[in-house]
Design a protein around this motif. Structure first.
Motif, PDB file in Angstrom:
ATOM      1  N   LEU A 164       0.822  -1.215   0.000  1.00 31.74           N
ATOM      2  CA  LEU A 164       0.000   0.000   0.000  1.00 31.74           C
ATOM      3  C   LEU A 164       0.854   1.263   0.000  1.00 31.74           C
ATOM      4  N   ALA A 165       1.930   1.241   0.766  1.00 35.33           N
ATOM      5  CA  ALA A 165       2.804   2.419   0.833  1.00 35.33           C
ATOM      6  C   ALA A 165       3.395   2.736  -0.537  1.00 35.33           C
ATOM      7  N   ARG A 166       3.846   1.703  -1.242  1.00 39.13           N
ATOM      8  CA  ARG A 166       4.426   1.932  -2.570  1.00 39.13           C
ATOM      9  C   ARG A 166       3.358   2.288  -3.596  1.00 39.13           C
ATOM     10  N   LYS A 167       2.246   1.570  -3.571  1.00 37.93           N
ATOM     11  CA  LYS A 167       1.188   1.791  -4.568  1.00 37.93           C
ATOM     12  C   LYS A 167       0.609   3.197  -4.467  1.00 37.93           C
ATOM     13  N   HIS A 168       0.378   3.659  -3.259  1.00 34.31           N
ATOM     14  CA  HIS A 168      -0.246   4.979  -3.044  1.00 34.31           C
ATOM     15  C   HIS A 168       0.767   6.073  -2.741  1.00 34.31           C
ATOM     16  N   ARG A 169       2.032   5.751  -2.954  1.00 33.01           N
ATOM     17  CA  ARG A 169       3.126   6.707  -2.717  1.00 33.01           C
ATOM     18  C   ARG A 169       3.049   7.331  -1.320  1.00 33.01           C
ATOM     19  N   GLN A 170       2.907   6.435  -0.349  1.00 30.57           N
ATOM     20  CA  GLN A 170       2.823   6.858   1.043  1.00 30.57           C
ATOM     21  C   GLN A 170       4.023   6.361   1.851  1.00 30.57           C
ATOM     22  N   VAL A 171       5.132   6.162   1.170  1.00 31.36           N
ATOM     23  CA  VAL A 171       6.352   5.761   1.865  1.00 31.36           C
ATOM     24  C   VAL A 171       6.851   6.971   2.651  1.00 31.36           C
ATOM     25  N   THR A 172       7.035   6.784   3.944  1.00 31.50           N
ATOM     26  CA  THR A 172       7.496   7.880   4.806  1.00 31.50           C
ATOM     27  C   THR A 172       8.755   7.449   5.542  1.00 31.50           C
ATOM     28  N   GLN A 173       9.525   8.414   6.006  1.00 29.47           N
ATOM     29  CA  GLN A 173      10.712   8.102   6.813  1.00 29.47           C
ATOM     30  C   GLN A 173      10.293   7.376   8.089  1.00 29.47           C
ATOM     31  N   LEU A 174       9.148   7.786   8.660  1.00 26.88           N
ATOM     32  CA  LEU A 174       8.654   7.108   9.858  1.00 26.88           C
ATOM     33  C   LEU A 174       8.385   5.631   9.553  1.00 26.88           C
ATOM     34  N   GLY A 175       7.718   5.367   8.440  1.00 25.24           N
ATOM     35  CA  GLY A 175       7.438   3.994   8.042  1.00 25.24           C
ATOM     36  C   GLY A 175       8.696   3.209   7.751  1.00 25.24           C
ATOM     37  N   ILE A 176       9.659   3.848   7.104  1.00 28.89           N
ATOM     38  CA  ILE A 176      10.930   3.184   6.786  1.00 28.89           C
ATOM     39  C   ILE A 176      11.649   2.778   8.070  1.00 28.89           C
ATOM     40  N   MET A 177      11.479   3.568   9.132  1.00 28.87           N
ATOM     41  CA  MET A 177      12.117   3.231  10.400  1.00 28.87           C
ATOM     42  C   MET A 177      11.265   2.250  11.220  1.00 28.87           C
ATOM     43  N   LEU A 178       9.935   2.483  11.302  1.00 30.89           N
ATOM     44  CA  LEU A 178       9.084   1.648  12.147  1.00 30.89           C
ATOM     45  C   LEU A 178       8.861   0.243  11.586  1.00 30.89           C
ATOM     46  N   ASP A 179       8.787   0.118  10.258  1.00 25.71           N
ATOM     47  CA  ASP A 179       8.492  -1.179   9.648  1.00 25.71           C
ATOM     48  C   ASP A 179       9.526  -2.240  10.033  1.00 25.71           C
ATOM     49  N   PRO A 180      10.813  -1.992   9.823  1.00 27.00           N
ATOM     50  CA  PRO A 180      11.779  -3.019  10.246  1.00 27.00           C
ATOM     51  C   PRO A 180      11.851  -3.173  11.762  1.00 27.00           C
ATOM     52  N   LEU A 181      11.548  -2.097  12.516  1.00 28.38           N
ATOM     53  CA  LEU A 181      11.537  -2.204  13.977  1.00 28.38           C
ATOM     54  C   LEU A 181      10.441  -3.173  14.415  1.00 28.38           C
ATOM     55  N   ALA A 182       9.255  -3.057  13.826  1.00 27.94           N
ATOM     56  CA  ALA A 182       8.159  -3.976  14.148  1.00 27.94           C
ATOM     57  C   ALA A 182       8.550  -5.410  13.806  1.00 27.94           C
ATOM     58  N   ASP A 183       9.164  -5.581  12.638  1.00 26.45           N
ATOM     59  CA  ASP A 183       9.610  -6.921  12.231  1.00 26.45           C
ATOM     60  C   ASP A 183      10.631  -7.485  13.210  1.00 26.45           C
ATOM     61  N   LYS A 184      11.618  -6.676  13.548  1.00 26.92           N
ATOM     62  CA  LYS A 184      12.697  -7.144  14.425  1.00 26.92           C
ATOM     63  C   LYS A 184      12.170  -7.470  15.824  1.00 26.92           C
ATOM     64  N   LEU A 185      11.294  -6.617  16.355  1.00 28.81           N
ATOM     65  CA  LEU A 185      10.763  -6.878  17.693  1.00 28.81           C
ATOM     66  C   LEU A 185       9.896  -8.133  17.713  1.00 28.81           C
ATOM     67  N   MET A 186       9.130  -8.361  16.638  1.00 28.62           N
ATOM     68  CA  MET A 186       8.332  -9.587  16.564  1.00 28.62           C
ATOM     69  C   MET A 186       9.271 -10.796  16.512  1.00 28.62           C
ATOM     70  N   MET A 187      10.272 -10.724  15.646  1.00 30.72           N
ATOM     71  CA  MET A 187      11.204 -11.843  15.532  1.00 30.72           C
ATOM     72  C   MET A 187      11.953 -12.077  16.843  1.00 30.72           C
ATOM     73  N   LEU A 188      12.386 -11.002  17.492  1.00 32.54           N
ATOM     74  CA  LEU A 188      13.071 -11.160  18.782  1.00 32.54           C
ATOM     75  C   LEU A 188      12.153 -11.826  19.801  1.00 32.54           C
ATOM     76  N   SER A 189      10.905 -11.415  19.837  1.00 36.59           N
ATOM     77  CA  SER A 189       9.948 -12.012  20.774  1.00 36.59           C
ATOM     78  C   SER A 189       9.774 -13.495  20.494  1.00 36.59           C
ATOM     79  N   VAL A 190       9.648 -13.826  19.221  1.00 38.34           N
ATOM     80  CA  VAL A 190       9.465 -15.227  18.841  1.00 38.34           C
ATOM     81  C   VAL A 190      10.703 -16.041  19.200  1.00 38.34           C
TER      82      VAL A 190
END
Length: 173
Positions: free
Chosen positions: A50-76
């Motif tokens: 959605l971010a790419r399709k609607h050109r809604q890529v933000t610096q916040l998203g670029i930082m939070l997206d991998p953080l969410a992934d990493k924290l989920m993986m760390l928890s698992v």
């Protein structure tokens, strides 16, 4: 706040849900816990699309997206370590890499440096970690060997990200 960033924030909420399910006494708890992991992965794919399709890529998203992934993986992986489904050494390798990436990304972001968005190798590594999680959670053969292969690939991916980070920020100087 756009929809892709809201989906990313939703992934943060899935972390305690996963931990609750994993450590619960519920029937079929591993299936439920793995379902939460898959939901997190699906929302990751959808928010990126959605971010790419609607050109809604933000610096916040670029930082939070991998953080969410990493924290989920760390928890698992911490849950797998606590339940003795992975060795302490595999846990240490995963935690060191992911915490290093989280701290490094936050440090450089706060210093005004640009972070590097996910690339194809990073996405492949994430997918392979999901496969490893499935193998480990359901205690399937060769799970440990497969995990070590993915850990090695993740360190290669990290080196590539570091190189890209250096290149993108040198151009800004």
């Amino acid at each position: 706040m756009n929809v892709p960033n809201l989906l990313t924030l939703f992934r943060f909420v899935l972390i305690p849900l996963y931990l609750f399910l994993f450590f619960s006494d519920l029937p079929n708890r591993m299936y439920w816990a793995f379902g939460v992991i898959l939901l997190a992965g699906l929302t990751d794919v959808v928010d990126g699309y959605l971010a790419r399709k609607h050109r809604q890529v933000t610096q916040l998203g670029i930082m939070l997206d991998p953080l969410a992934d990493k924290l989920m993986m760390l928890s698992v992986f911490l849950s797998l370590l606590i339940s003795e489904r992975i060795s302490i050494w595999a846990g240490v390798a995963i935690v060191l890499r992911d915490v290093g990436m989280i701290v490094g990304s936050a440090f450089f972001h706060l210093r005004g440096k640009r972070t590097v968005p996910a690339n194809a190798l990073g996405k492949l590594t994430t997918f392979l970690f999901y496969v490893a999680l499935f193998l480990l959670m359901f205690e399937l053969p060769f799970a440990q060997s497969f995990l070590w292969g993915v850990i090695a690939l993740s360190f290669v991916t990290t080196l590539i990200y570091l190189f890209q980070f250096k290149m993108i920020n040198q151009r800004l100087m």
